[in-house]
Design an enzyme around this catalytic site. Structure first.
Site, PDB file in Angstrom:
ATOM      1  N   ASP A 104      18.044  14.060  24.284  1.00  0.00           N
ATOM      2  CA  ASP A 104      19.382  14.641  24.128  1.00  0.00           C
ATOM      3  C   ASP A 104      19.899  14.400  22.718  1.00  0.00           C
ATOM      4  O   ASP A 104      20.244  13.265  22.370  1.00  0.00           O
ATOM      5  CB  ASP A 104      20.332  14.025  25.161  1.00  0.00           C
ATOM      6  CG  ASP A 104      21.742  14.582  25.057  1.00  0.00           C
ATOM      7  OD1 ASP A 104      21.880  15.746  24.636  1.00  0.00           O
ATOM      8  OD2 ASP A 104      22.693  13.864  25.395  1.00  0.00           O
ATOM      9  N   ASP A 298      22.380  20.898  20.264  1.00  0.00           N
ATOM     10  CA  ASP A 298      22.281  19.917  21.347  1.00  0.00           C
ATOM     11  C   ASP A 298      21.168  20.280  22.328  1.00  0.00           C
ATOM     12  O   ASP A 298      21.296  21.216  23.111  1.00  0.00           O
ATOM     13  CB  ASP A 298      23.623  19.836  22.078  1.00  0.00           C
ATOM     14  CG  ASP A 298      23.600  18.881  23.258  1.00  0.00           C
ATOM     15  OD1 ASP A 298      22.672  18.049  23.335  1.00  0.00           O
ATOM     16  OD2 ASP A 298      24.495  18.966  24.105  1.00  0.00           O
TER      17      ASP A 298
END
Length: 509
Positions: A104, A298
């Site tokens: 992440d 992201d």
């Protein structure tokens, strides 16, 4: 009457203070589950061991056969897809306990399940690790989807398909969660690769990649290839889904040139977007609309998420340029799938989507483009006769997020050392012989503002404002307390404010 006014004023001040103190930090993790398959055409031969050297642009490349770091050993070290997330295997503790950890780039904590959960098969048992140490601090992180709470500790971690060695790093042991672990996932934790400013409970908690760079001496750069393009719901297999190259760039994972955009601020990987196009149609919005709140890259977010005004403009432009009439509104807002007869792919009906990013030369930009195959996503088949698709774009109240929907078309280089992100065509973003992404430039940026992200208010700055307001509240409360209590001392016993009627007492309750 005067005392009634005092009570009302005090109640308002207390309400304001308490509301300020309950601010929380939200990170845009958004994962959708599902069953897909994926493919990669990466050529793994010939295997070679290489050192980290630099090209003319300062990138670390796999090019020196005399070195000791093998980037090719890291190729295909990720599994998963955009729906379930991309994850890597880590060995944690002594003896090592192997867990799959979600990659992440939109958060900074390294956190692993440390207690049983219905949706995970195993977890990190801290009691079985002789090297685990709790630091006696609690930690909680809230994402766009889900949240967790736990305790901070430190332990030894190694990456079986990563740099050779073991580091000692901060670990958040997740003891409880809500909506974080989902059905169908195959990971048991999250590896936040963003900057310390996002770390919780505060930036003194050194993120995993920072520890890796410092303890192993690798360059401060990692690169990410996510090979989920052209997914199908017909397979339950979970093959290698991509590559996380730590310490440099692997040339076999991309085609053509690398284009760079500055990292605007070192918290998220925040970038500056100058404009969007649907097909050949410029949305003609003020560039500040695209960067409203922030624009970030992201890997932990599935879709391309757009600020509401931008999302609405994109949908209208797609409707105008597509060949589909009277399309269901539920498809655009994500509540319904659109289905076609099996074999009748809908991609020919939809336009390309393009995002213009500011180049490292501020007067120029470059364009990354995804074909409909990346944002009109195959989800399921019905009775073997219908293929159903979802819209891979959604609206956002937390800024623009370039998630896996776009990232799957590119090899993305997080060059933290030079505060820039690099984009190149991914070698696995191909369906048949058709490339699913495009990149082009340079283009003049003279027609847009010199600073499209200047209006962004950073969340850490908001914390400063919040604490300042709390200090003001405290001062006001002291004054109000004195104004309220001192006159009461001259009242007779019939008008006395007792403990039972005290506003403070009931407020605390």
């Amino acid at each position: 009457m005067a005392h009634t006014t005092s009570f009302s004023t005090w109640a308002f001040a207390l309400s304001l203070c308490f509301s300020v103190s309950e601010c929380y930090f939200s990170i845009p993790l958004k994962i959708y589950t599902g069953k897909y398959n994926l493919s990669s055409d990466v050529d793994l031969t010939p295997l070679r061991r290489v050192a980290l050297t630099s090209d003319a642009n300062g990138l670390s490349l796999a090019s020196d056969p005399t070195g000791t770091v093998s980037f090719l050993d890291m190729v295909n070290n990720l599994e998963g897809d955009s729906g379930r997330g991309y994850y890597i295997e880590l060995s944690i503790g002594t003896p090592g306990q192997k867990l799959n950890i979600l990659v992440d780039t939109g958060s900074s904590n390294f956190a692993v399940a440390a207690a049983p959960h219905p949706f995970i098969t195993h977890y990190f048992n801290t009691e079985l690790s002789s090297t685990y140490e709790s630091v006696g601090r609690t930690v909680a992180v809230r994402y766009t989807q889900g949240n967790w709470e736990g305790e901070l500790g430190i332990d030894r971690v190694s990456i079986p398909k990563g740099p050779n060695g073991t580091i000692i790093t901060n670990i958040a042991a997740i003891l409880s969660s809500d909506g974080f672990f989902l059905p169908g996932i195959n990971w048991q934790g999250i590896l936040g690769l963003a900057y310390p400013m996002l770390a919780r409970p505060d930036m003194s908690v050194e993120p995993f990649f920072n520890s890796l760079v410092q303890q192993m001496g690798i360059p401060d750069i990692f690169s990410l290839q996510m090979c989920g393009a052209g997914l199908s719901a017909s397979s339950t297999a979970d093959p290698a889904g991509g590559s996380l190259i730590m310490g440099g760039v692997e040339p076999t994972l991309y085609r053509g040139s690398v284009w760079y955009t500055p990292i605007v601020e070192e918290w998220y990987y925040q970038v500056e977007i100058l404009k969007l196009e649907v097909g050949d149609q410029n949305l003609e919005l003020d560039c500040r609309e695209y960067n409203m709140d922030k624009a970030i890259v992201d890997s932990g977010t599935t879709l391309l998420r757009l600020p509401v005004n931008v999302f609405n403009a994109v949908v209208e432009a797609i409707k105008h340029s597509s060949l589909i009439q009277d399309f269901s509104s539920g498809f655009w807002d994500g509540t319904k799938l659109a289905c076609w007869m099996k074999g009748e792919t809908p991609w020919k009906f939809f336009p390309k989507l393009s995002i213009y990013l500011r180049a490292t030369n501020n007067s120029q930009s470059f364009r990354i483009t995804i074909l409909p195959q990346l944002y009109i996503q195959l989800i399921a088949d019905v009775d073997g006769t219908l293929d159903c698709f979802r819209f891979g774009v959604s609206s956002s109240a937390n800024g623009l997020v370039i998630g896996a929907t776009v990232m799957e078309g590119f090899y993305v280089m997080f060059d933290r050392a030079q505060q820039r992100l690099g984009f190149a065509l991914s070698s696995c973003a191909v369906s048949g012989e058709v490339a699913l992404s495009e990149i082009a430039g340079p283009f003049s940026a003279a027609d847009v503002a010199s600073n499209c992200s200047g209006g962004t208010v950073k969340e850490p700055f908001m914390w400063v404002i919040a604490y300042s307001l709390m200090a003001v509240c405290a001062l006001v409360l002291i004054i109000l307390f004195l104004l309220l209590v001192l006159p009461c001392r001259s009242r007779d016993s019939s008008g006395e404010i007792t403990d039972e009627s005290s506003l403070v007492r009931h407020r605390i309750k």
